[in-house]
Write a protein that holds these residues in place. Structure first.
Motif, PDB file in Angstrom:
ATOM      1  N   GLY A 172     -41.321  33.372  22.629  1.00 26.71           N
ATOM      2  CA  GLY A 172     -42.435  33.021  21.767  1.00 26.71           C
ATOM      3  C   GLY A 172     -42.411  31.549  21.397  1.00 26.71           C
ATOM      4  N   GLU A 238     -53.763  36.132  20.588  1.00 25.37           N
ATOM      5  CA  GLU A 238     -52.520  36.648  21.176  1.00 25.37           C
ATOM      6  C   GLU A 238     -52.784  37.958  21.911  1.00 25.37           C
ATOM      7  N   LYS A 241     -54.490  37.183  25.114  1.00 28.68           N
ATOM      8  CA  LYS A 241     -53.516  36.634  26.068  1.00 28.68           C
ATOM      9  C   LYS A 241     -52.750  37.772  26.751  1.00 28.68           C
ATOM     10  N   SER A 245     -52.742  39.417  30.901  1.00 28.16           N
ATOM     11  CA  SER A 245     -51.592  39.576  31.802  1.00 28.16           C
ATOM     12  C   SER A 245     -51.812  40.725  32.779  1.00 28.16           C
ATOM     13  N   GLY A 312     -38.034  37.189  28.219  1.00 35.02           N
ATOM     14  CA  GLY A 312     -38.999  36.710  27.240  1.00 35.02           C
ATOM     15  C   GLY A 312     -40.400  37.205  27.575  1.00 35.02           C
ATOM     16  N   GLY A 313     -41.121  37.584  26.506  1.00 32.71           N
ATOM     17  CA  GLY A 313     -42.439  38.195  26.683  1.00 32.71           C
ATOM     18  C   GLY A 313     -43.420  37.349  27.476  1.00 32.71           C
ATOM     19  N   SER A 314     -43.293  36.003  27.366  1.00 32.09           N
ATOM     20  CA  SER A 314     -44.292  35.143  28.021  1.00 32.09           C
ATOM     21  C   SER A 314     -44.146  35.136  29.542  1.00 32.09           C
TER      22      SER A 314
HETATM   23  P1  AMP Z   1     -40.061  37.132  22.873  1.00 28.39           P
HETATM   24  O1  AMP Z   1     -39.700  36.042  21.905  1.00 28.39           O
HETATM   25  O2  AMP Z   1     -39.255  37.140  24.098  1.00 28.39           O
HETATM   26  O3  AMP Z   1     -40.217  38.459  22.232  1.00 28.39           O
HETATM   27  O4  AMP Z   1     -41.525  36.743  23.418  1.00 28.39           O
HETATM   28  C1  AMP Z   1     -42.609  36.862  22.580  1.00 28.39           C
HETATM   29  C2  AMP Z   1     -43.759  36.132  23.215  1.00 28.39           C
HETATM   30  O5  AMP Z   1     -44.156  36.828  24.379  1.00 28.39           O
HETATM   31  C3  AMP Z   1     -44.938  36.082  22.287  1.00 28.39           C
HETATM   32  O6  AMP Z   1     -45.537  34.805  22.352  1.00 28.39           O
HETATM   33  C4  AMP Z   1     -45.851  37.133  22.870  1.00 28.39           C
HETATM   34  O7  AMP Z   1     -47.210  36.866  22.608  1.00 28.39           O
HETATM   35  C5  AMP Z   1     -45.559  37.003  24.344  1.00 28.39           C
HETATM   36  N1  AMP Z   1     -45.919  38.219  25.082  1.00 28.39           N
HETATM   37  C6  AMP Z   1     -45.508  39.483  24.864  1.00 28.39           C
HETATM   38  N2  AMP Z   1     -46.087  40.327  25.723  1.00 28.39           N
HETATM   39  C7  AMP Z   1     -46.888  39.576  26.516  1.00 28.39           C
HETATM   40  C8  AMP Z   1     -47.773  39.866  27.595  1.00 28.39           C
HETATM   41  N3  AMP Z   1     -47.971  41.110  28.026  1.00 28.39           N
HETATM   42  N4  AMP Z   1     -48.438  38.839  28.166  1.00 28.39           N
HETATM   43  C9  AMP Z   1     -48.277  37.570  27.723  1.00 28.39           C
HETATM   44  N5  AMP Z   1     -47.471  37.233  26.712  1.00 28.39           N
HETATM   45  C10 AMP Z   1     -46.789  38.225  26.111  1.00 28.39           C
END
Ligand code: AMP
Length: 587
Positions: A172, A238, A241, A245, A312-314
């Motif tokens: 994030g 968000e 976004k 995906s 990581g989610g991104s």
């Molecule tokens: P983390 O810190 O690894 O939990 O990553 C969180 C980040 O990942 C946040 O900015 C979320 O908006 C992003 N994120 C989570 N799921 C997705 C997705 N399916 N597509 C794009 N970004 C995502």
């Protein structure tokens, strides 16, 4: 010992895991979620909400809701909320306390031991702040480990073969890249790099700005100063976004976003994936340089990699995956969950430290080796940073080097310890200093002083100095390399790259100047010792060469030496070397 938990304390989301039957298992929150938003809110009624409930009420209570506290860890900033001051450690502790409580109700027993992960790029102050947050939350933080290392640790268990793996971690708020070698019984971090101000939040910002400008264009209403409206747009940005995906379009629908002159305005904007990619193209491009730096530091090329792990989610964003594919010429691995693997790796490490891993688990035999993110040096003559431990050295590490005095009859030396990549100490960060006194009186260059740097597994540095003549010794422990923020680390590396050529120029001048000084000393000594036997002509030439060079060395200062002066010194040095060559070895 009771069971210990592994915590991924993320910028946007946090996750907690524990070993069950020898396998890492994600603990679901009291709201039934596998990850917990890293959000804390203070309600009007004086209640503190953490996680999903805090995130859900954010639009209505934006000024009392705290997001992304991780970005402030290790700084002395304070948040002023409802007339009270909070440190970043205190806010993080509220998140940790919730994770601890959720783990306790899941396990039906109390939990006190934990392993917490941090970005590989976190400096000592940030690690220390994370540890303190754990303590505030009532946790015994057994170990702080790097997020990518934890991810590799989770992965390493599923895979026996020895391989070099690149962990591309776009969360994030931060981007981390690590190159890790997973052997049969060793996980070794070969190099790390990153950008602590790049993550999913930046993608949300871009989309939010676009939505606000589209709203202004179509509705002729500017909401850029309405914080509650912005919060709602950001939340929907968000979601859009995330939708993009998996889908090629997403619609942001916010009825009654704002009211002007009794007229309600609704936001209804459809965004295509192509538009989103156009808005965020440069953000994705920014991940290239850290990847190249990590490969360079690990002394490998992309072809040597056997796997790429996305963390990581991104990294769920298709354009991010495409970028990785193009950049490294390989399909990234899909068999680990990018949101959960860090907490799982931390849980394995926690189980290992508490002896709760099953006897036959491969993780028992695995040794985890991390690296130090910046070079460590001491100041030597001319303000030069002489490295004792290079950036990306595996820790624990120990290195000694012999130094000597710069002046005649010097009985003490100041040992100044610096962190950073620049060649001159003034451009690096001072970590600490101490004096070694009681050195035996002697001519410059005679005493032998052994300086030793010792970094333990937690990254704590101890520096010692010993006069080898008298055995006198002194040491300091730099327990908190505090207040060097993540941006300063980035700046240190960035600056080092930018100024590399400038530094080497200055370095050449300092080296020439000090070579001239030592040649003068040798030549004078040769003249004193052999003057009587010397041929008159030879003696005259030597005397005049010494006098000429001495004048220049006194007049010319290395820091401000012009090209012309440099040439003069070089010419006079050659002349003196020639004149004295029969009497001393000037090589
Ligand atoms: P983390 O810190 O690894 O939990 O990553 C969180 C980040 O990942 C946040 O900015 C979320 O908006 C992003 N994120 C989570 N799921 C997705 C997705 N399916 N597509 C794009 N970004 C995502």
């Amino acid at each position: 010992m009771g069971r210990a938990i592994g915590i991924d304390l993320g910028t946007t989301n946090s996750c907690v895991a524990v070993l069950e039957g020898g396998e890492p298992t994600i603990i679901t929150s009291s709201e039934g979620l596998r990850t917990t938003p890293s959000v804390v809110a203070f309600t009007k009624k004086g209640e503190i909400l953490v996680g999903d409930p805090a995130k859900r009420q954010a639009a209505m209570n934006s000024e009392n809701t705290v997001f992304s506290i991780k970005r402030r860890m290790g700084t002395d900033s304070r948040l002023h909320i409802q007339g009270k001051k909070y440190s970043p450690e205190e806010i993080s502790a509220m998140i940790l306390r919730k994770l601890k409580k959720d783990a306790e109700s899941y396990l039906g027993e109390s939990v006190s031991d934990a392993v917490i992960t941090v970005p590989a790029y976190f400096n000592d102050a940030q690690r220390q702040a994370t540890k303190d947050a754990g303590r505030i939350a009532g946790l015994n933080v057994m170990r702080i480990i790097n997020e990518p290392t934890a991810a590799a640790f989770a992965y390493g268990l599923n895979n026996g073969e020895s391989q070099k793996v690149l962990v591309y971690d776009l969360g994030g708020g931060t981007f981390d890249v690590s190159i890790i070698e997973i052997g049969e019984d060793l996980i070794e971090v070969l190099a790390t790099s990153g950008d602590n101000h790049l993550g999913g939040d930046d993608f949300d910002d871009r989309l939010t700005d676009y939505l606000i400008s589209e709203f202004r264009r179509t509705e002729h209403v500017d909401i850029s100063h309405d914080s509650a409206a912005i919060m709602r747009v950001r939340e929907e940005a968000e979601n859009a976004k995330k939708t993009l995906s998996t889908a090629t379009t997403a619609t942001v629908n916010l009825p009654f976003l704002t009211v002007t002159h009794n007229t309600p305005h609704h936001m209804n904007i459809t965004i295509t994936r192509a538009k989103f990619e156009e808005l965020t193209h440069d953000l994705i491009e920014r991940t290239s340089l850290p990847v190249q730096n990590a490969l360079r530091d690990a002394k490998i090329s992309a072809r040597d990699l056997s796997k790429i792990l996305l963390v990581g989610g991104s990294t769920r964003i298709p354009a991010v995956q495409e970028k990785v594919r193009r950049m490294l010429g390989m399909e990234p691995s899909r068999n680990i969950n990018p949101d959960e693997c860090v907490a799982m790796g931390a849980a394995i490490q926690a189980g290992k430290l508490t002896g709760n891993l099953p006897a036959d688990s491969t993780a028992n035999a695995m040794i985890l080796m991390d690296v130090t993110p910046l070079s460590l040096s001491i100041e030597t003559v001319g303000g030069i940073a002489t490295h004792l431990i290079e950036r990306n050295t595996t820790i624990p590490a120990r290195h000694s080097q012999i130094f000597t005095t710069a002046a005649n009859f010097q009985t003490s030396v100041d040992i100044k310890v610096y962190q950073g990549e620049r060649q001159f100490v003034k451009d690096n960060t001072l970590l600490g200093n101490f004096r070694l006194s009681g050195i035996k009186r002697a001519m410059a260059g005679v005493p032998q002083i052994e300086v030793t740097f010792d970094i333990d597994a937690n990254g704590i540095l101890t520096v010692s100095a010993r006069d080898m003549g008298t055995g006198k010794a002194q040491q300091i422990t730099i327990s908190s390399r505090s207040n060097l923020s993540d941006s300063e680390i980035e700046k240190a590396i960035h600056d080092a790259q930018m100024y590399e050529s400038d530094d080497s120029n200055r370095m050449e001048r300092f080296t020439l100047h000090s070579d001239c000084e030592s040649l003068l000393m040798k030549a004078q000594h040769a003249l004193n010792a052999n003057g009587k036997q010397m041929d008159r002509q030879e003696k005259k030439r030597l005397k005049s060469a010494i006098a000429q060079l001495r004048r220049s060395v006194t007049k010319i200062k290395p820091a401000s030496m012009t090209d012309e002066q440099m040439q003069t010194l070089q010419a006079q040095k050659s002349e003196l070397e020639d004149a004295v060559s029969g009497y001393v070895n000037v090589g």
